[in-house]
Design a protein around this motif. Sequence first.
Motif, mmCIF file in Angstrom:
data_model
loop_
_atom_site.group_PDB
_atom_site.id
_atom_site.type_symbol
_atom_site.label_atom_id
_atom_site.label_comp_id
_atom_site.label_asym_id
_atom_site.label_seq_id
_atom_site.Cartn_x
_atom_site.Cartn_y
_atom_site.Cartn_z
ATOM 1 N N ASN A 17 0.896 -1.065 0.125
ATOM 2 C CA ASN A 17 0.050 0.089 0.106
ATOM 3 C C ASN A 17 0.864 1.361 -0.054
ATOM 4 O O ASN A 17 0.557 2.392 -0.665
ATOM 5 C CB ASN A 17 -1.021 0.043 1.113
ATOM 6 C CG ASN A 17 -1.902 -1.059 1.147
ATOM 7 O OD1 ASN A 17 -2.235 -1.308 -0.008
ATOM 8 N ND2 ASN A 17 -2.661 -1.386 2.163
ATOM 9 N N ASP A 18 1.915 1.329 0.889
ATOM 10 C CA ASP A 18 2.691 2.253 0.950
ATOM 11 C C ASP A 18 3.453 2.720 -0.447
ATOM 12 O O ASP A 18 3.637 3.924 -0.861
ATOM 13 C CB ASP A 18 3.981 2.374 2.112
ATOM 14 C CG ASP A 18 2.996 2.541 3.426
ATOM 15 O OD1 ASP A 18 2.129 3.087 3.500
ATOM 16 O OD2 ASP A 18 3.883 2.047 4.487
ATOM 17 N N MET A 19 3.995 1.503 -0.968
ATOM 18 C CA MET A 19 4.566 1.495 -2.461
ATOM 19 C C MET A 19 3.648 2.121 -3.287
ATOM 20 O O MET A 19 4.075 2.895 -4.414
ATOM 21 C CB MET A 19 5.348 0.066 -2.822
ATOM 22 C CG MET A 19 6.317 -0.200 -1.913
ATOM 23 S SD MET A 19 6.713 -1.972 -2.300
ATOM 24 C CE MET A 19 7.524 -2.026 -3.761
ATOM 25 N N ALA A 20 2.350 1.822 -3.535
ATOM 26 C CA ALA A 20 1.511 2.343 -4.306
ATOM 27 C C ALA A 20 1.443 3.862 -4.328
ATOM 28 O O ALA A 20 1.316 4.535 -5.046
ATOM 29 C CB ALA A 20 0.135 1.638 -4.185
ATOM 30 N N MET A 21 1.358 4.253 -2.777
ATOM 31 C CA MET A 21 1.227 5.621 -2.634
ATOM 32 C C MET A 21 2.695 6.282 -3.097
ATOM 33 O O MET A 21 2.455 7.320 -3.717
ATOM 34 C CB MET A 21 1.065 5.810 -1.217
ATOM 35 C CG MET A 21 0.910 7.444 -0.685
ATOM 36 S SD MET A 21 -0.427 8.358 -1.334
ATOM 37 C CE MET A 21 -1.764 7.543 -0.359
ATOM 38 N N LEU A 22 3.351 5.891 -2.788
ATOM 39 C CA LEU A 22 4.890 6.333 -3.272
ATOM 40 C C LEU A 22 4.845 6.321 -4.957
ATOM 41 O O LEU A 22 5.332 7.442 -5.634
ATOM 42 C CB LEU A 22 6.181 5.644 -2.929
ATOM 43 C CG LEU A 22 6.392 5.527 -1.388
ATOM 44 C CD1 LEU A 22 7.463 4.619 -0.911
ATOM 45 C CD2 LEU A 22 6.893 7.309 -1.097
ATOM 46 N N TYR A 69 7.439 8.876 -6.899
ATOM 47 C CA TYR A 69 8.664 8.672 -6.395
ATOM 48 C C TYR A 69 9.346 7.380 -6.893
ATOM 49 O O TYR A 69 10.429 6.948 -6.829
ATOM 50 C CB TYR A 69 8.768 8.675 -4.698
ATOM 51 C CG TYR A 69 8.701 10.111 -4.323
ATOM 52 C CD1 TYR A 69 9.660 11.262 -4.553
ATOM 53 C CD2 TYR A 69 7.586 10.268 -3.308
ATOM 54 C CE1 TYR A 69 9.332 12.449 -3.982
ATOM 55 C CE2 TYR A 69 7.301 11.666 -2.865
ATOM 56 C CZ TYR A 69 8.117 12.481 -3.185
ATOM 57 O OH TYR A 69 7.929 13.823 -2.716
ATOM 58 N N LEU A 70 8.368 6.206 -7.234
ATOM 59 C CA LEU A 70 8.382 5.082 -7.715
ATOM 60 C C LEU A 70 7.705 5.014 -8.761
ATOM 61 O O LEU A 70 7.007 5.393 -9.336
ATOM 62 C CB LEU A 70 8.056 3.978 -6.591
ATOM 63 C CG LEU A 70 8.683 3.909 -5.309
ATOM 64 C CD1 LEU A 70 8.032 2.841 -4.311
ATOM 65 C CD2 LEU A 70 10.199 3.781 -5.430
ATOM 66 N N SER A 126 12.530 11.547 -9.305
ATOM 67 C CA SER A 126 12.070 12.356 -8.114
ATOM 68 C C SER A 126 12.177 11.472 -6.978
ATOM 69 O O SER A 126 12.875 12.192 -6.090
ATOM 70 C CB SER A 126 10.323 12.586 -8.198
ATOM 71 O OG SER A 126 10.315 13.455 -9.340
ATOM 72 N N GLY A 127 12.141 10.121 -6.834
ATOM 73 C CA GLY A 127 12.771 9.294 -5.894
ATOM 74 C C GLY A 127 14.217 9.560 -5.534
ATOM 75 O O GLY A 127 14.603 9.785 -4.419
ATOM 76 N N TYR A 128 14.877 9.612 -6.706
ATOM 77 C CA TYR A 128 16.268 9.500 -6.513
ATOM 78 C C TYR A 128 16.709 10.946 -5.797
ATOM 79 O O TYR A 128 17.565 11.182 -4.799
ATOM 80 C CB TYR A 128 17.228 9.560 -7.663
ATOM 81 C CG TYR A 128 17.696 8.194 -8.290
ATOM 82 C CD1 TYR A 128 18.525 7.462 -7.452
ATOM 83 C CD2 TYR A 128 16.719 7.571 -9.243
ATOM 84 C CE1 TYR A 128 18.909 6.210 -7.845
ATOM 85 C CE2 TYR A 128 17.250 6.193 -9.825
ATOM 86 C CZ TYR A 128 18.121 5.671 -8.855
ATOM 87 O OH TYR A 128 18.538 4.361 -9.254
#
Length: 343
Positions: free
Chosen positions: A47-52, A57-58, A72-74
């Motif tokens: 769920n957190d990865m989906a939000m990111l 960011y991912l 943006s994540g980097y």
Amino acid sequence: MIRLLDERKRRILAAIVDMYIVTGEPVGSKAIASLPDIRVSPATIRNDMAMLEQLGYLEQPHTSAGRIPTYSGYRLYIDELMNAKSLSDEEKQMLDDCLDVDVPTADALIESASKALAELTHCATVVKNVSPKFSVITKVEVIPTGKRMYVLLMITSSGNIRNKVCRLEFDLTNEQMEFFSRYMAENLQGVSIDELSEEIIEKLVAAMGTYMVTLAPLLQGVCELAEGFKENEIKVEGEKNLLARRDINSEQIVRFFENKNEVVKNMLDDSFGDLQVVFGEDGSFVIENSSMIVSKIKKDGRTAGSLGIIGPMRLDYAKIIPYIEYLTGRITEIISEDNEEDE
């Protein structure tokens, strides 16, 4: 957007970047859940990865695959999340040994650091050296080379030498050449390259009296030599390291090498901070899926050059950035100490 990330999401994002840098493979929720500081279920992590991913960011290269960091994540990782590694005494000594402190000029010192950095990081290194601007003129000489042809030679306190061929309308007499050499010694020796301007040259021409007509072209040549010293030359080492990479487009690398001065010079001006990280997504940088990390070299509190690397976006930033900062810091110390000794 950044304020939407709670501490857990920030830890998850940092962990994904760290893992991806090491493996080069998309990172799944089970891999993150196995980490000791992530104490939640794989479902919560998904769920957190989906939000990111929604926040940019991912990204997920394939439907069934894990996630990889975006530009943006980097950027967030480098600016806020990265756990930069402190250099050990052994690493500092190793970097010190890479610097050729016995070389006669700041240019050569920076070049030795550039070659060492290319070997240590397996990336290309980029140098923007503006140190000649901080030098003073030690000698200006005119040398006859043929009928109405003369070579102007300018030497600076940092050991840099430039020459220029001048074609005159008249052959100079020995008296005129002796006057020119003496006039240069009296008026330009010890003058900073950075201070020499068209206005100063015009005043010198006006003060030459009867020699003005014949020697004015030589003085104009002196001004052009000084302007050449002020230009910011871009040098790249370790090109073969970039060409050996399979995750960077080789055609774009070649195109960058052909136009490196135009591409890089505007990105390394005095406006950026002491350390700058640029990604291939930036419109001014022509190599996709790449990154450039550059740190300033200073002298007397002013920017005296830049040293950094160009490599793939998937770099060990936590290790490489301290290397670059340490080398540029040591070069800053050395050239500042040399300046104090000269004074």
